[in-house]
Design a protein around this motif. Structure first.
Motif, mmCIF file in Angstrom:
data_model
loop_
_atom_site.group_PDB
_atom_site.id
_atom_site.type_symbol
_atom_site.label_atom_id
_atom_site.label_comp_id
_atom_site.label_asym_id
_atom_site.label_seq_id
_atom_site.Cartn_x
_atom_site.Cartn_y
_atom_site.Cartn_z
ATOM 1 N N LYS A 386 0.826 -1.202 0.000
ATOM 2 C CA LYS A 386 0.000 0.000 0.000
ATOM 3 C C LYS A 386 0.861 1.254 0.000
ATOM 4 C CE LYS A 386 -4.025 -2.196 2.072
ATOM 5 N NZ LYS A 386 -5.167 -2.060 3.004
ATOM 6 N N SER A 387 1.998 1.155 -0.676
ATOM 7 C CA SER A 387 2.886 2.311 -0.765
ATOM 8 C C SER A 387 2.346 3.362 -1.722
ATOM 9 C CB SER A 387 4.278 1.861 -1.227
ATOM 10 O OG SER A 387 4.187 1.144 -2.451
ATOM 11 N N GLU A 388 1.450 2.978 -2.607
ATOM 12 C CA GLU A 388 0.838 3.917 -3.534
ATOM 13 C C GLU A 388 -0.582 4.237 -3.075
ATOM 14 O OE1 GLU A 388 2.427 5.322 -5.838
ATOM 15 O OE2 GLU A 388 4.189 4.049 -6.140
ATOM 16 N N LEU A 389 -1.016 5.455 -3.323
ATOM 17 C CA LEU A 389 -2.332 5.887 -2.856
ATOM 18 C C LEU A 389 -3.460 5.016 -3.393
ATOM 19 C CD1 LEU A 389 -2.152 9.783 -3.003
ATOM 20 C CD2 LEU A 389 -2.469 8.371 -0.978
ATOM 21 N N TYR A 390 -3.378 4.628 -4.665
ATOM 22 C CA TYR A 390 -4.490 3.896 -5.245
ATOM 23 C C TYR A 390 -4.618 2.491 -4.661
ATOM 24 C CZ TYR A 390 -1.313 1.269 -8.342
ATOM 25 O OH TYR A 390 -0.337 0.449 -8.848
ATOM 26 N N ARG A 391 -3.610 2.008 -3.911
ATOM 27 C CA ARG A 391 -3.667 0.699 -3.279
ATOM 28 C C ARG A 391 -4.166 0.758 -1.833
ATOM 29 N NH1 ARG A 391 -0.264 -3.246 -5.769
ATOM 30 N NH2 ARG A 391 0.928 -2.427 -7.534
ATOM 31 N N TYR A 392 -4.427 1.959 -1.307
ATOM 32 C CA TYR A 392 -4.717 2.104 0.120
ATOM 33 C C TYR A 392 -5.889 1.248 0.581
ATOM 34 C CZ TYR A 392 -1.512 5.693 1.775
ATOM 35 O OH TYR A 392 -0.406 6.364 2.209
ATOM 36 N N TYR A 526 -5.421 4.249 -10.251
ATOM 37 C CA TYR A 526 -4.217 4.041 -11.043
ATOM 38 C C TYR A 526 -4.018 5.179 -12.041
ATOM 39 C CZ TYR A 526 -0.863 1.767 -14.156
ATOM 40 O OH TYR A 526 0.239 1.477 -14.912
ATOM 41 N N ARG A 527 -2.825 5.766 -12.017
ATOM 42 C CA ARG A 527 -2.395 6.870 -12.867
ATOM 43 C C ARG A 527 -2.910 8.225 -12.393
ATOM 44 N NH1 ARG A 527 -3.049 5.065 -19.128
ATOM 45 N NH2 ARG A 527 -1.073 6.126 -19.444
ATOM 46 N N TYR A 528 -3.732 8.252 -11.326
ATOM 47 C CA TYR A 528 -4.250 9.525 -10.818
ATOM 48 C C TYR A 528 -4.176 9.522 -9.292
ATOM 49 C CZ TYR A 528 -6.068 10.226 -15.506
ATOM 50 O OH TYR A 528 -6.173 10.381 -16.866
ATOM 51 N N LYS A 529 -3.371 10.441 -8.741
ATOM 52 C CA LYS A 529 -3.219 10.511 -7.292
ATOM 53 C C LYS A 529 -4.073 11.592 -6.658
ATOM 54 C CE LYS A 529 1.096 8.249 -6.314
ATOM 55 N NZ LYS A 529 2.340 8.295 -5.517
ATOM 56 N N THR A 530 -4.954 12.162 -7.427
ATOM 57 C CA THR A 530 -5.919 13.129 -6.902
ATOM 58 C C THR A 530 -7.312 12.637 -7.272
ATOM 59 O OG1 THR A 530 -5.962 14.468 -8.916
ATOM 60 C CG2 THR A 530 -4.267 15.005 -7.278
ATOM 61 N N PRO A 531 -8.372 13.230 -6.693
ATOM 62 C CA PRO A 531 -9.714 12.901 -7.181
ATOM 63 C C PRO A 531 -9.798 13.144 -8.691
ATOM 64 C CG PRO A 531 -9.862 14.132 -5.143
ATOM 65 C CD PRO A 531 -8.421 14.158 -5.535
ATOM 66 N N SER A 532 -10.618 12.366 -9.347
ATOM 67 C CA SER A 532 -10.695 12.457 -10.808
ATOM 68 C C SER A 532 -12.102 12.103 -11.263
ATOM 69 C CB SER A 532 -9.673 11.520 -11.463
ATOM 70 O OG SER A 532 -9.915 10.182 -11.066
ATOM 71 N N ARG A 533 -12.362 12.370 -12.515
ATOM 72 C CA ARG A 533 -13.638 12.010 -13.095
ATOM 73 C C ARG A 533 -13.394 11.469 -14.500
ATOM 74 N NH1 ARG A 533 -15.265 18.185 -13.429
ATOM 75 N NH2 ARG A 533 -14.502 18.742 -15.494
ATOM 76 N N SER A 534 -14.373 10.740 -15.008
ATOM 77 C CA SER A 534 -14.279 10.182 -16.354
ATOM 78 C C SER A 534 -15.577 10.458 -17.097
ATOM 79 C CB SER A 534 -14.011 8.675 -16.297
ATOM 80 O OG SER A 534 -15.054 8.007 -15.616
ATOM 81 N N PHE A 535 -15.468 10.515 -18.410
ATOM 82 C CA PHE A 535 -16.620 10.807 -19.258
ATOM 83 C C PHE A 535 -16.496 9.977 -20.518
ATOM 84 C CE2 PHE A 535 -18.800 13.162 -22.624
ATOM 85 C CZ PHE A 535 -20.037 13.402 -22.027
ATOM 86 N N TYR A 610 -0.347 15.307 -17.048
ATOM 87 C CA TYR A 610 -0.731 13.900 -16.966
ATOM 88 C C TYR A 610 0.502 13.055 -17.198
ATOM 89 C CZ TYR A 610 -2.615 9.448 -18.637
ATOM 90 O OH TYR A 610 -2.876 8.129 -18.840
ATOM 91 N N SER A 611 0.612 11.968 -16.446
ATOM 92 C CA SER A 611 1.770 11.094 -16.589
ATOM 93 C C SER A 611 1.340 9.645 -16.527
ATOM 94 C CB SER A 611 2.790 11.354 -15.478
ATOM 95 O OG SER A 611 3.832 10.398 -15.515
ATOM 96 N N ASP A 612 2.012 8.805 -17.307
ATOM 97 C CA ASP A 612 1.742 7.372 -17.238
ATOM 98 C C ASP A 612 2.223 6.776 -15.928
ATOM 99 O OD1 ASP A 612 0.669 7.508 -19.685
ATOM 100 O OD2 ASP A 612 2.329 6.568 -20.742
ATOM 101 N N SER A 613 3.097 7.458 -15.226
ATOM 102 C CA SER A 613 3.646 6.927 -13.984
ATOM 103 C C SER A 613 2.896 7.462 -12.788
ATOM 104 C CB SER A 613 5.131 7.300 -13.863
ATOM 105 O OG SER A 613 5.621 6.922 -12.593
ATOM 106 N N VAL A 614 2.462 6.566 -11.891
ATOM 107 C CA VAL A 614 1.716 6.997 -10.714
ATOM 108 C C VAL A 614 2.631 7.639 -9.689
ATOM 109 C CG1 VAL A 614 -0.036 5.247 -10.989
ATOM 110 C CG2 VAL A 614 1.983 4.709 -9.671
ATOM 111 N N SER A 615 3.927 7.564 -9.879
ATOM 112 C CA SER A 615 4.845 8.164 -8.917
ATOM 113 C C SER A 615 5.161 9.615 -9.241
ATOM 114 C CB SER A 615 6.149 7.351 -8.874
ATOM 115 O OG SER A 615 6.769 7.355 -10.143
ATOM 116 N N SER A 616 4.651 10.125 -10.343
ATOM 117 C CA SER A 616 4.974 11.486 -10.758
ATOM 118 C C SER A 616 4.070 12.505 -10.078
ATOM 119 C CB SER A 616 4.867 11.597 -12.280
ATOM 120 O OG SER A 616 5.765 10.749 -12.915
ATOM 121 N N VAL A 617 4.175 12.576 -8.766
ATOM 122 C CA VAL A 617 3.455 13.578 -7.987
ATOM 123 C C VAL A 617 4.410 14.158 -6.964
ATOM 124 C CG1 VAL A 617 1.173 12.557 -8.258
ATOM 125 C CG2 VAL A 617 2.629 11.798 -6.408
#
Length: 741
Positions: A386-392, A526-535, A610-617
């Motif tokens: 759970k080192s990444e936010l999306y795995r919490y 995954y790929r987004y470490k902030t709140p996000s939305r999709s359309f 936007y980055s393909d890497s989830v660590s780019s924050v």
């Protein structure tokens, strides 16, 4: 009299297809439906495997139950009910051409049913007699002995009880993993299938081997790497269905359990979600979407035939592949099914899982309701990284209990269906080094009850217009290991969204459909470490006239980083990723000749932040600015043509594609052999050609072969790591043979 006249008219047009023509028709049907329904890759494979397996042993449509019909992908409950209503009104179906008289069955679905069923007089007695023990035992003995043979007109046998199928894939190139002995086995993949089908008893066994896995040696001294199969009893009085061996369970909207295929955005326009639990046998090559044990469905009438109490218990215990930590806990469960390298072999059957569950439901003509519960136990705790936010909020712990209430109400115009589920909230790690105030609440590590719900409403305005709506809310802490429901993410977690769709056939020969789906994700993904939305928005037009058919489609997708819960798209100011897709397909078939063309174009606008890497924050959880690129435009075109005689069919296709990067990748749909891959992803700059040949030297034997070749103009190697091919081309050969008796 009207029915007799219609049958005579239809029979004068239709004729019994030859084996080669059946194979050609099957690929055309599924190719068209999969393209228009846009099912995701995993569901695509599951649905195609199911249909291919059922096609090996067709059933008598006059003995099919509602569960037999609705377990077929792309066949809705309403369509199944209309087939049964037609049988009650007019008696046994004499010819499958009569399916065209059922309004809800369009041409592709009529042809699917024609591939999976045959029409023969029903040998079932009245229902009271079928409940007698002697009658039941006699039917079972007859099924096992094979004494019952469904006869068509003139005494011609139209259904075979047993079928054998063998397939092998042969590459003409060598990957790096075989050169340096990273892979332990040979570069060939092969599958052996056996199926048995009768009116009350079904059985299947599949032995599968992936390329690179050992065969009768090393870790696989007993032969193939993967075995799966089942025995199924059905329609014995109150026992409607019983499966022993490997099986799949789907409950309601999939919030508690669904290891079968799931509805996609486009398929929602033609397929209704179901409230009652369904159990199916598993015999596909997929090695991670089944349970091992026993399941049954029992139905008890309550006053009338249409009102029933339905009970579905199941129990499963099986070994699973897992990554085990030094402390002995389970870091993750592996679902690839590969055992090619020493590392993959060491993870094989390294842990186990026990699953107990069931549902208690009440079903009538107007409504259905069921209470569902699933309890899963692991010998060691799940402790995902759970080192990444999306795995919490990944499921963690030794046991998981999820329960739900599924419900549906329907009349002539309305169909309401939904499911609401409860589970223990997934535990958040300590300490939490993130600040997502819009989602997080409570102290770290706090456990409680969390909720997920999905509800749909379908309205038939008239016989030509239909509208559909689905709202879902999945808490970010909802924890259900076997959930697989509709949404951006299949695990029913961290999402709230609204789907609106409509379709019409008001214009003769033309079908128009459209949908809009918007979702908000309050926690990181995954790929987004902030709140996000999709359309996601889609427009589709399908035209059929005689031998010609055409499909045109436009689709816009957007993923946006935002702190706002708004569902509206940003379009030109996307802080994330977006894509425009335009595609057109033309098909022509006239007697022995057929042809098709497919053209696709993808436009990916310039991306920002936007980055393909989830660590780019950064440390304060804001995205780090990445280098932007201009608009990416990719296109692909595919041309194919074929010829078929009574016992032979040939299909040749060629495709050209040119995309600047992976973001503008495209998916081409082409014909394939049974259990093959109909869709292929292409990107970069290259050319693809394929040849398929099917031949039936005898009535019960069919041999097939395919050869596909892929060549890249812009690179000298393909793939990387052990999968690396030191060439700009790769050619694969696949051979198949089937025998029915």
């Amino acid at each position: 009299m009207r029915r007799i006249s219609a049958i005579i008219a239809i029979i004068s047009i239709y004729c019994l297809p030859s084996p080669a023509q059946e194979a050609k028709a099957w690929e055309e049907i599924y190719s068209c439906l999969a393209y228009t329904d846009d099912i995701d890759a995993d569901s695509w494979e599951a649905a195609f495997e199911t249909l291919s397996t059922l096609a090996l042993s067709p059933q008598n449509i006059n003995e099919a139950t509602l569960s037999d019909l609705t377990e077929i992908p792309f066949i809705t409950e309403k369509q199944g009910e209309e087939i049964l209503r037609y049988r009650r009104m007019y008696g046994d179906i004499v010819s499958l051409a009569e399916l065209s008289l059922i309004p809800s069955l369009d041409s592709p679905r009529q042809r699917i049913l024609q591939m999976l069923f045959f029409a023969a007089p029903s040998e079932k007695k009245n229902e009271l007699e079928s409940l007698l023990p002697d009658s039941t035992m006699k039917a079972l003995r007859d099924s096992i002995r094979g004494s019952y043979e469904a006869k068509g007109r003139g005494g011609r046998k139209v259904s075979e009880k047993h079928s054998l199928f063998f397939s092998i894939g042969i590459p003409t190139y060598k990957r790096e993993g075989y050169r340096d002995s990273t892979y332990l086995g040979k570069p060939y993949s092969h599958t052996l299938r056996y199926t048995f089908n009768s009116s009350h008893l079904q059985a299947a066994l599949t032995a599968a081997q992936d390329a690179g896995e050992e065969f009768f040696s090393g870790a696989n001294r007993k032969g193939w790497d993967f075995y799966t199969g089942y025995v199924r009893l059905k329609n014995y009085g109150c026992l409607k269905n019983a499966v022993f061996g490997h099986f799949q369970v789907s409950m309601g909207m999939g919030l508690v359990m669904n290891n079968y295929w799931r509805l996609s955005r486009s398929s929602l326009l033609s397929s209704n979600p179901k409230a009652l639990t369904a159990v199916r046998g598993h015999s596909s090559r997929q090695s991670s979407n089944y349970l091992q044990g026993a399941a049954a469905t029992l139905a008890f009438p309550l006053g009338s035939k249409e009102c029933q109490l339905v009970v579905t218990p199941f129990f499963a215990i099986q070994q699973v592949d897992a990554i085990i930590t030094p402390s002995g806990t389970i870091q993750s469960i592996q679902t690839t099914g590969y055992h090619r390298t020493p590392t993959e072999v060491s993870r094989r059957n390294s842990s186990s899982q026990t699953v107990v569950g069931g549902s208690l439901g009440l079903s009538s003509k107007a409504f259905s309701v069921s209470c569902n519960i699933v309890h899963a136990i692991y010998p060691d705790s799940l402790t995902p990284k759970k080192s990444e936010l999306y795995r919490y909020y990944y499921p963690s712990g030794k046991s998981f209990t999820t329960m739900s209430l599924a419900y549906s109400f329907k009349n002539k115009q309305w169909n309401f269906c939904g499911e609401t589920a409860l589970s223990k909230a997934a535990e958040k790690p300590k300490p939490a080094n993130a600040n997502l105030s819009s989602a997080s609440s409570g102290s770290n590590g706090e456990r409680g009850i969390t909720i997920a719900t999905a509800n749909s409403l379908r309205y038939s305005i008239n016989s030509h217009w239909k509208a559909f709506m689905l709202y879902r809310y999945y808490s970010y802490s909802f924890s259900s290991p076997f959930a697989n429901s509709f949404g951006d993410m299949s695990n029913a977690q961290n999402e709230s969204g609204l789907y609106l769709g409509t379709s019409t056939t008001a214009i003769p020969r033309l079908t128009l459909s459209a949908y809009v789906d918007a979702a908000y994700h309050p926690w990181a993904r995954y790929r987004y470490k902030t709140p996000s939305r999709s359309f996601d928005a889609n427009l589709l037009a399908s035209y059929h006239r005689g031998s010609l058919s055409a499909i045109m489609r436009y689709r816009y997708r957007e993923q946006q980083q935002t702190a706002s819960a708004s569902f509206f798209p940003a379009f030109n100011t996307v802080n994330g990723a977006s894509q425009h897709n335009l595609s057109m397909t033309l098909k022509y078939s006239n007697g022995r000749w057929s042809a098709s063309s497919q053209t696709q174009c993808a436009v990916v606008p310039q991306q920002k932040g936007y980055s393909d890497s989830v660590s780019s924050v950064s440390n304060d959880n804001t995205p780090i600015s990445v280098s932007n690129h201009g608009n990416s435009v990719g296109f692909a075109t595919l041309l194919g043509g074929g010829y078929s005689e009574r016992n032979i069919a040939v299909w040749l296709s060629a495709a050209y594609f040119n995309t600047p990067n992976y973001d503008s990748r495209l998916y081409l749909t082409d014909r394939a052999l049974s259990f093959g891959q109909l869709s292929s992803m292409v990107y970069d700059h290259g050319f693809r050609a394929a040849l398929l040949v099917e031949y039936s030297p005898l009535e019960r034997v069919k041999a097939s072969a395919s050869c596909s070749s892929l060549h890249y103009f812009s690179k000298s190697t393909i793939s990387s790591g052990p999968q690396l091919i030191n060439s700009s081309s790769q050619t694969d050969i696949r051979l198949q043979i089937s025998y029915s008796f």
